[in-house]
Every structure is written in structure tokens, then in C-alpha cells.
Design a protein around this motif. Structure first.
Motif, short mmCIF file in Angstrom:
data_model
loop_
_atom_site.label_atom_id
_atom_site.label_comp_id
_atom_site.label_asym_id
_atom_site.label_seq_id
_atom_site.Cartn_x
_atom_site.Cartn_y
_atom_site.Cartn_z
N ARG A 33 25.30 69.03 61.48
CA ARG A 33 24.16 69.22 61.03
C ARG A 33 22.94 68.83 61.67
O ARG A 33 21.76 69.04 61.81
CB ARG A 33 23.75 68.42 59.93
CG ARG A 33 22.61 68.51 59.13
CD ARG A 33 22.83 67.03 58.10
NE ARG A 33 23.02 67.22 56.45
CZ ARG A 33 22.83 68.52 55.87
NH1 ARG A 33 22.29 69.01 55.82
NH2 ARG A 33 23.74 68.80 54.64
N CYS A 78 29.29 75.37 53.73
CA CYS A 78 28.62 74.32 53.17
C CYS A 78 28.69 75.16 51.59
O CYS A 78 28.95 75.88 51.37
CB CYS A 78 27.21 74.24 53.86
SG CYS A 78 26.52 75.82 53.73
N ASP A 82 23.04 74.78 49.89
CA ASP A 82 22.56 75.32 51.10
C ASP A 82 22.32 76.37 52.93
O ASP A 82 22.47 76.38 54.00
CB ASP A 82 23.30 74.12 52.82
CG ASP A 82 23.06 72.94 52.08
OD1 ASP A 82 21.64 72.01 51.79
OD2 ASP A 82 24.03 71.40 51.56
N ALA A 86 21.10 77.18 56.57
CA ALA A 86 22.05 76.81 57.76
C ALA A 86 22.19 78.15 58.21
O ALA A 86 22.15 78.48 59.49
CB ALA A 86 23.56 76.29 56.77
#
Ligand code: NAP
Length: 305
Positions: A33, A78, A82, A86
Motif C-alpha cells: 500500500r 485486494c 479497493d 488499487a
């Protein structure tokens, strides 16, 4: 030289895939992340897979989305909520002809991702494997299962299926991946929200057979209307079979809610209700179920979308 497997998301499924690919000697890189997560990962020295009580540490190199190396193959691991952001974060790194494997549960996130990266081939996955984290950078392989992979636009299988076989990842190429995703979504809609509302294990739904049967009838109608008659076949029978076979388990949605984690409701029941609205289909019990679930999530201070 094998193509590198970039794995975005070092959670349960991402770790389960990354460790098995790396153990087979394939090149794997983890995308984390942010720099803080990358430093924490590097301090841990790698990812640990716990399988049948045995732990193995795999020293898989990590990076963040801002690294400069091109990405040819990406496993997106993910949560559905998300996924779009992402993918947007790594989109400039995608090489021409890049392939993405989307592990997200439910429906909706796959289309959002594909729209973000029209230059890439997006392959959807539906998995019955089970894993959970028992610590940072550690994953327990809890349930053996199968992963179906497919691309509704292009039936030709990708060349890397052999690498999955070499890594011991049970899989099958499916030319009907949408049907599989819809079927799994329908099973989820018939079981998971009710386990939250009745605060019970899956087996507890045996006390609510009428409610389950009514939902299955409405979900079958929806599947027919959405051009997925195969996903509607014997739905109620399969739901009842799953309830019995997993009677002692708490559903993933129940686990998320009881641990104060965000659910994937928008990509499951939310997606089903939106599809019904698009088709002007009245499904009162499904709509009422969504409202009850939203109320329950809001009462607990959890996101309801
Ligand atoms: P998870 O354990 O919560 O892992 C998701 C990971 O994605 C987290 O490590 C998170 O990082 C990371 N992430 C999110 N956004 C990111 C970003 N922009 N850049 C880098 N990393 C990012 O979730 P999961 O259980 O593996 O589930 C993934 C999907 O698979 C879900 O749709 C789920 O429904 C499906 N699925 C799971 C299972 C299972 O057994 N677990 C089985 C079948 C299907 P942080 O740790 O930093 O938050």
C-alpha cells in the motif's frame, strides 16, 4: 525467463497465491500500500504460509505502486471496494498486452477495473479456497478448494495456466466465468446477510427455511432476467446443501461484521438489488433484506456501501 507475477495486496488470498508461486521457483513481487507497509514487510523478512501446521517463510521482494518496473502480469488480491483505486495506482506501469487476474468476490468491481485499464486483458476468478491471517504477513491455508478463471470477452486460455499447475494451485479455465460469478453471488445473497441479521452460524439458517426459500425464488427470477438461467438451476437445493455442509462456520460477512470490518455488500446484495432495479423487477424480500442489512451495518458504525 518467466514473466514476473506482481501480486497487489498481501492479505489472505494474495499471500496464499504469492507464497505458492514463489515456492515453485517463479519470480514474484509484492505491491504494498505505501512506504510504511513496505518497511514493516521488509522488517518481517517475507511472507509466512501456514499449511497443515507447518510454517514456511518465503522471502518475496516487495515494492510500492510507485516503483518504476513495468508490470506484465498482475494478480489483484485486494477487496472489491479497493480494486478500482488499487488498479488506478499501478495503471501507468502496465506494459502493452498486460494481463490482470481479478480475485475479487461478487460482481461490479471487475467491470470498474476493466474500464480503468482498457489496454489490458482482465481475467476474472472465482475461488472456493479459504485462507485467513493469524498475524501480520502470515496466512493460514484453511480450506482447500478450486479457482475458476475466465475472460468473457476472449475464450482463449492464457499461457500461464501451466505455472499455476506447477505451483499446486488447483484451477480450471472456464468459458462461463460470468455464470460462476453470478451463481456464487446468489449463494452469498441467500446465506450471508441472514447469518448477520440472525447472528448465527450458517447452520442456524435451518431454523429459517421459509425465509431462505423465498430469497432463492427471487434470486432465481433475477438470474433468469439477467440472462443467467444456468446460474439459477437448482439454486435453493444448492443453498440448502451449502448450509448443511458449512453448518459449523460463520459466513465471511458475519466474520467481517463481528470484527468491525467493512463488508463487500455493494458487490453482493447491493449489486443484485441494483440489477433488479435496472430490469424493473420487483423483488420485495431481497430489497427488504438489503434495507435490514444496511440498517444493521449503520447501527454498528460500519460502511453500508
Ligand atoms: P484481505 O485479507 O483483507 O487482503 C486484502 C489486501 O489488499 C490487504 O492486505 C490490503 O492492504 C491490500 N490492499 C488494499 N488496497 C491496496 C492498495 N491500493 N495497494 C496495495 N495493497 C492494497 O482480503 P482477502 O480475504 O484476501 O480477500 C480478497 C478478495 O478475495 C475479496 O474480494 C474476498 O471476498 C475474496 N475471497 C477471499 C477468500 C478468503 O478465504 N480470504 C476466499 C475467496 C474469495 P492492508 O493490509 O494494507 O490493508
Amino acid at each position: 525467463m518467466s514473466t514476473t507475477w506482481h501480486v497487489l495486496g498481501a492479505g489472505s488470498l494474495g499471500t496464499l497465491w504469492a507464497t505458492r508461486l514463489a515456492r515453485a521457483g517463479l519470480p514474484v513481487r509484492l505491491i504494498l500500500r505505501d512506504p510504511a507497509r513496505l518497511r514493516a514487510y521488509q522488517a518481517a523478512g517475507g511472507l509466512t504460509l501456514v499449511e497443515q501446521g507447518q510454517s514456511s517463510l518465503l522471502e518475496i521482494p516487495g515494492e510500492t505502486s510507485t516503483s518504476s518496473t513495468p508490470i506484465q502480469r498482475l494478480l489483484l488480491a485486494c477487496k472489491a471496494y479497493d480494486a478500482e483505486a488499487a488498479v488506478a495506482s499501478i495503471a501507468p506501469r502496465l506494459a502493452p498486452g498486460a494481463e490482470l487476474i481479478l480475485l475479487q468476490n461478487g460482481l461490479g468491481s471487475q467491470d470498474a477495473v476493466a474500464a480503468r485499464v482498457p489496454q489490458a486483458r482482465c481475467i476474472a476468478a472465482s475461488s472456493t479456497e479459504g485462507a485467513f491471517r493469524d498475524g501480520d504477513w502470515r496466512v493460514v491455508f484453511a480450506g482447500h478448494g478450486y479457482t475458476w478463471l475466465g475472460d468473457s470477452g476472449h475464450p482463449t486460455p492464457p499461457i500461464w495456466l501451466d505455472e499455476l499447475a506447477a505451483s499446486g494451485i488447483p484451477h480450471e479455465w472456464s468459458t462461463q466465468i460470468l455464470t460462476r460469478l453470478w451463481r456464487k453471488l446468489a449463494l452469498n445473497c441467500a446465506i450471508n446477510p441472514l447469518t448477520v441479521l440472525h447472528d448465527c452460524r450458517n447452520g442456524g439458517l435451518q431454523q429459517h427455511q421459509c425465509e431462505v426459500a423465498t430469497l432463492c425464488a427471487e434470486l432465481s427470477e433475477l438470474l433468469q432476467c439477467c440472462g443467467q438461467p444456468a446460474a439459477a438451476q437448482n439454486l435453493q437445493q444448492e443453498v440448502e446443501r451449502v448450509i448443511l455442509a458449512t453448518a459449523a462456520n460463520y459466513s465471511s460477512m458475519h466474520q467481517d461484521v463481528s470484527n468491525g470490518r467493512r463488508t463487500e455488500i455493494s458487490y453482493l446484495l447491493g449489486y443484485a438489488c441494483e440489477a433488479a432495479a435496472r430490469h424493473r423487477l420487483q423483488l420485495p424480500h431481497l430489497q427488504q433484506l438489503q434495507q435490514r442489512l444496511v440498517n444493521q451495518l449503520q447501527q454498528r458504525g460500519l460502511p453500508s456501501a
